[in-house]
Design an enzyme around this catalytic site. Sequence first.
Site, PDB file in Angstrom:
ATOM      1  N   GLU A 145      21.904  29.533  38.961  1.00 59.06           N
ATOM      2  CA  GLU A 145      22.634  30.647  38.344  1.00 59.06           C
ATOM      3  C   GLU A 145      21.720  31.845  38.082  1.00 59.06           C
ATOM      4  OE1 GLU A 145      25.737  31.001  38.476  1.00 59.06           O
ATOM      5  OE2 GLU A 145      26.194  28.936  39.015  1.00 59.06           O
ATOM      6  N   TYR A 174      27.677  35.842  30.855  1.00 58.29           N
ATOM      7  CA  TYR A 174      28.179  35.356  32.138  1.00 58.29           C
ATOM      8  C   TYR A 174      27.471  34.066  32.555  1.00 58.29           C
ATOM      9  CZ  TYR A 174      28.286  34.696  37.132  1.00 58.29           C
ATOM     10  OH  TYR A 174      28.375  34.118  38.366  1.00 58.29           O
ATOM     11  N   ASP A 213      31.994  37.786  35.893  1.00 53.52           N
ATOM     12  CA  ASP A 213      31.080  38.747  36.524  1.00 53.52           C
ATOM     13  C   ASP A 213      31.912  39.753  37.302  1.00 53.52           C
ATOM     14  OD1 ASP A 213      31.986  37.332  38.686  1.00 53.52           O
ATOM     15  OD2 ASP A 213      30.013  37.084  39.609  1.00 53.52           O
TER      16      ASP A 213
END
Length: 331
Positions: free
Chosen positions: A41, A121, A139
């Site tokens: 991520e 996020y 996002d």
Amino acid sequence: MKQEIGFLKTAVKPLLEWYRENKRDLPWRHERTPYTVLVSELMLQQTRVEAVRERYVEFLRRFPTAEALAAASEDEVLKAWEGLGYYSRARNLRKAAKIIAAEGFPRTWVGVRALPGVGDYTAGAICSVALGLKTPAVDGNVLRILSRLFADESNVDGTAVRKAYSAALAAVYPPEAGEFTEALMELGAIVCVPGGAPLCNACPWRKLCRAHLAGREEDFPVRGEKKARKIVELNVFVLKCGNKYALQKRGKGLLAGLWEFPNFEGDAPEIGKTLLKKTAKHVFTHIEWRMTGYLIEVEKEAPCYVWATAEEIGKTYAVPSAFKAFTEWLR
Ligand code: ADE
């Protein structure tokens, strides 16, 4: 947004079913641990999936566990991140690994959100994918697909729409939380694409999407004006002494901690005999560098620089891609 939750709920099942049939085979979707989710991520923040694929595999080979990453030096981690850009992510990832190695992986959204480099996020993505929590990750992709689904005329810049979509999603999250998060991302990545016509015929929401039903897909998301980038003129000196080249470490700010060729804004000082000269441009998010590079032979190794061979630079010094046009000169 309240009145939209019922509508959004009807979109969940078709999306999950579509995702199971159509998801891409991506390396971070194979074996997952909270640590590998954190790595993927952070790597995927502001970086295209195609640019990340192989680098993710290499990075995990090099640093297979949080403990391994925590034990590495910052220079080693920056080197492993070379070319991926947004290097503060690499520094933050190393700091996060130290915390995880000492305290274990956090089990809550608040704990994950407190890790360095993890914003709302990324915390939502990690918690849903790694821990199965019903935490949305909104996002740019998710803003786009939901603004189209709702034909929402609100400006998606700023935080209001992001918060409203997060709240709406939180109310409809299914038990398959991680799959749902990735399904939203996947739809934005391969069907409801930005820049040009989305592939609405392939979309699980084609019968629901208000933008599509009105033939107005490309009117959404609504955005404000973009600010112009600041233009910086730089003279870049590739100083060569024998088979070594001069490098210096960047201080705070843009590309902090990375290695660069000596460079100056404005008029270039005369340093030595120019062997080659070329121009190059590099575009960052808020700044554009317009560079003139000089390959210059010098007689002495000025002690204010680190002097290294091309091979040493390739192996151990992280030089940002902004200088790629000039690293080509190294022999
Ligand atoms: N972008 C950010 N996270 C992602 C993920 N887990 N899969 C695909 N694209 C992503």
